[in-house]
Design an enzyme around this catalytic site. Structure first.
Site, mmCIF file in Angstrom:
data_model
loop_
_atom_site.group_PDB
_atom_site.id
_atom_site.type_symbol
_atom_site.label_atom_id
_atom_site.label_comp_id
_atom_site.label_asym_id
_atom_site.label_seq_id
_atom_site.Cartn_x
_atom_site.Cartn_y
_atom_site.Cartn_z
ATOM 1 N N LYS A 158 20.012 63.885 22.325
ATOM 2 C CA LYS A 158 20.598 62.498 22.143
ATOM 3 C C LYS A 158 22.049 62.572 21.804
ATOM 4 C CE LYS A 158 20.363 58.215 19.668
ATOM 5 N NZ LYS A 158 19.522 57.322 18.702
ATOM 6 N N ARG A 213 23.047 48.333 20.370
ATOM 7 C CA ARG A 213 23.558 47.888 18.906
ATOM 8 C C ARG A 213 23.633 46.739 18.561
ATOM 9 N NH1 ARG A 213 27.513 53.441 18.122
ATOM 10 N NH2 ARG A 213 25.755 54.975 18.194
ATOM 11 N N LYS A 242 28.662 58.310 15.036
ATOM 12 C CA LYS A 242 27.498 59.234 14.750
ATOM 13 C C LYS A 242 27.729 60.792 15.312
ATOM 14 C CE LYS A 242 24.335 55.069 14.961
ATOM 15 N NZ LYS A 242 23.104 54.656 15.216
ATOM 16 N N GLU A 248 18.288 72.423 20.811
ATOM 17 C CA GLU A 248 17.721 71.403 20.230
ATOM 18 C C GLU A 248 16.199 71.285 20.762
ATOM 19 O OE1 GLU A 248 18.361 69.251 17.890
ATOM 20 O OE2 GLU A 248 20.495 69.472 17.584
ATOM 21 N N LYS A 274 18.555 61.513 26.377
ATOM 22 C CA LYS A 274 19.420 60.178 26.276
ATOM 23 C C LYS A 274 20.722 60.276 26.043
ATOM 24 C CE LYS A 274 19.249 56.443 23.070
ATOM 25 N NZ LYS A 274 18.459 55.788 21.890
ATOM 26 N N SER A 289 21.017 50.934 27.175
ATOM 27 C CA SER A 289 21.378 49.742 27.084
ATOM 28 C C SER A 289 22.549 49.503 28.066
ATOM 29 C CB SER A 289 21.578 49.128 25.860
ATOM 30 O OG SER A 289 22.395 49.984 25.058
ATOM 31 N N TYR A 321 14.977 49.293 30.530
ATOM 32 C CA TYR A 321 14.964 47.587 30.172
ATOM 33 C C TYR A 321 14.537 46.951 31.343
ATOM 34 C CZ TYR A 321 17.215 49.050 25.795
ATOM 35 O OH TYR A 321 17.279 49.777 24.736
HETATM 36 C C1 PBG Z 1 19.102 54.455 17.119
HETATM 37 C C2 PBG Z 1 18.759 54.341 18.533
HETATM 38 C C3 PBG Z 1 20.084 53.969 19.482
HETATM 39 C C4 PBG Z 1 19.349 53.768 20.683
HETATM 40 C C5 PBG Z 1 18.114 53.993 20.216
HETATM 41 N N1 PBG Z 1 17.764 54.327 19.062
HETATM 42 C C6 PBG Z 1 21.408 54.019 19.153
HETATM 43 C C7 PBG Z 1 22.121 54.581 18.281
HETATM 44 O O1 PBG Z 1 21.952 55.846 18.253
HETATM 45 O O2 PBG Z 1 23.155 54.055 18.004
HETATM 46 C C8 PBG Z 1 20.033 53.462 21.900
HETATM 47 C C9 PBG Z 1 19.275 52.701 22.976
HETATM 48 C C10 PBG Z 1 20.022 52.129 24.133
HETATM 49 O O3 PBG Z 1 21.312 51.953 23.917
HETATM 50 O O4 PBG Z 1 19.234 51.450 24.711
HETATM 51 N N2 PBG Z 1 18.085 55.120 16.462
#
Ligand code: PBG
Length: 334
Positions: free
Chosen positions: A201, A211, A224, A240, A255, A281, A320
């Site tokens: 991730k 968010r 992050k 990982e 992701k 997203s 989505y």
């Molecule tokens: C956080 C989380 C995120 C997403 C899924 N779980 C965002 C982040 O790490 O700030 C993002 C998913 C998306 O953008 O569709 N636990």
């Protein structure tokens, strides 16, 4: 694999491309509803429904959830992944609401599993929907601290297991959390609980609209990068993934999706376990926004992008667009 290709003009690679029936016969990959997972945002009744940057995606209250899940089931989609919009008053430094067995996620999970026992239910394990600082873990003196975060995430995982979810998906990127969660699950008798590890991730700009949907972007302090991966790295993703498998993960997640197809491909080559991908997203919003301006054909672009995940080697894709696409696709049932 040897590439035996005769020389032109004996070999004309366009021969197989000239008719639609033949293109279908030689197609190497196909997309079906069996490949799709729908992320679903949920809310309390008094919270806002629309998500500005994600046209066509809504936060659903519990009473809207049943008819919505019925539609998902009817489309042939096999699983959904729940994400809560937590009322701001319930967010705090420690993200305590994550451990409340009656929180929104747990109530929604029980409702869905009672009504649709055969719809796969995936729950995220991370604190960001619940913390007042928007981070996925415990913040101490401005640092997201690893081991203290893992302790809370283990509790959160158990609370969600108790609520009946089918798959736990730690998306927090703390070190050692898969092993700790697996150990706790085994001790509590959840030996068949699946863990979908967000192994690769990345600290990505493509999460912005998500968010907003969770209401965590305005509160997020800093970034992050101390726990999510650097977009420059690929070998680190393999470490990982390997570590998560050693610790007991059943499936691995990559992701975001399209900008990281190389990572999906590397995972597919390196690991013999199912690889999932998340079309996040920002990827969805880009396609929607361009098509709203008449610059892209949305249906064609989204289908092409989902097929790309299959070509790269993903077993299933979070998207989505999953519901609208599933309703257009016919289930392949063999
Ligand atoms: C956080 C989380 C995120 C997403 C899924 N779980 C965002 C982040 O790490 O700030 C993002 C998913 C998306 O953008 O569709 N636990």
């Amino acid at each position: 694999m040897t590439l035996l290709v005769a020389e032109y003009p004996h070999c004309r690679l366009r021969r197989n491309r000239q008719d639609s029936w033949c293109r279908d016969l030689v197609a190497e990959n196909q997309l079906s509803v069996n490949d799709l997972i729908l992320p679903v945002f949920i809310r309390e009744k008094d919270a806002p429904r629309d998500i500005a940057a994600m046209p066509g995606v809504f936060r659903h209250s519990l009473d809207e959830l049943i008819p919505f899940c019925q539609r998902v089931r009817d489309s042939g989609i096999k699983a959904i992944a729940l994400f809560p919009y937590t009322n701001p008053a319930l967010r705090c430094e420690e993200g305590k609401e994550a451990l409340n067995p009656n929180n929104l996620i747990c109530r929604a999970s029980r409702l869905i599993k009672e009504t649709f026992p055969d719809l796969g239910l995936i729950a995220d394990v991370a604190l960001d929907p619940y913390t007042s600082h928007g981070h996925d873990g415990v913040l101490l003196k401005g640092q997201v601290v690893n081991d203290e975060s893992v302790e809370v995430l283990v509790e959160m995982a158990l609370v969600q297991a108790e609520a009946g979810v089918d798959v736990l998906a730690p998306s927090d990127m703390m070190d050692g959390r898969i092993g700790a969660i697996r150990k706790a699950l085994d001790q509590k008798g959840y030996k068949n609980m699946r863990i979908l590890a967000y192994s690769a991730k990345y600290a990505s700009a493509f999460y912005g609209p998500f968010r907003d949907a969770l209401g965590s972007s305005s509160v997020l302090k800093g970034d992050k990068k101390s726990y999510q991966m650097d977009p420059a790295n690929a070998l680190e993703a393999l470490r990982e993934g390997a570590q998560d498998l050693m610790e007991g993960a059943d499936m691995l997640m990559v992701k975001p999706g399209l900008p990281y197809l190389d990572i999906i491909y590397r995972f597919r080559e390196a690991f013999s376990m199912p690889i999932f991908a998340y079309q996040v997203s920002g990827e969805y919003s880009m396609l929607k926004a361009a098509s709203e301006r008449g610059w892209l054909d949305y249906d064609k672009a989204i289908l092409e992008s989902l097929l790309a995940f299959k070509r790269a080697g993903a077993s299933a894709v979070f998207s989505y667009a999953a519901l609208e696409i599933a309703e257009k696709l016919k289930a392949v049932s063999y």
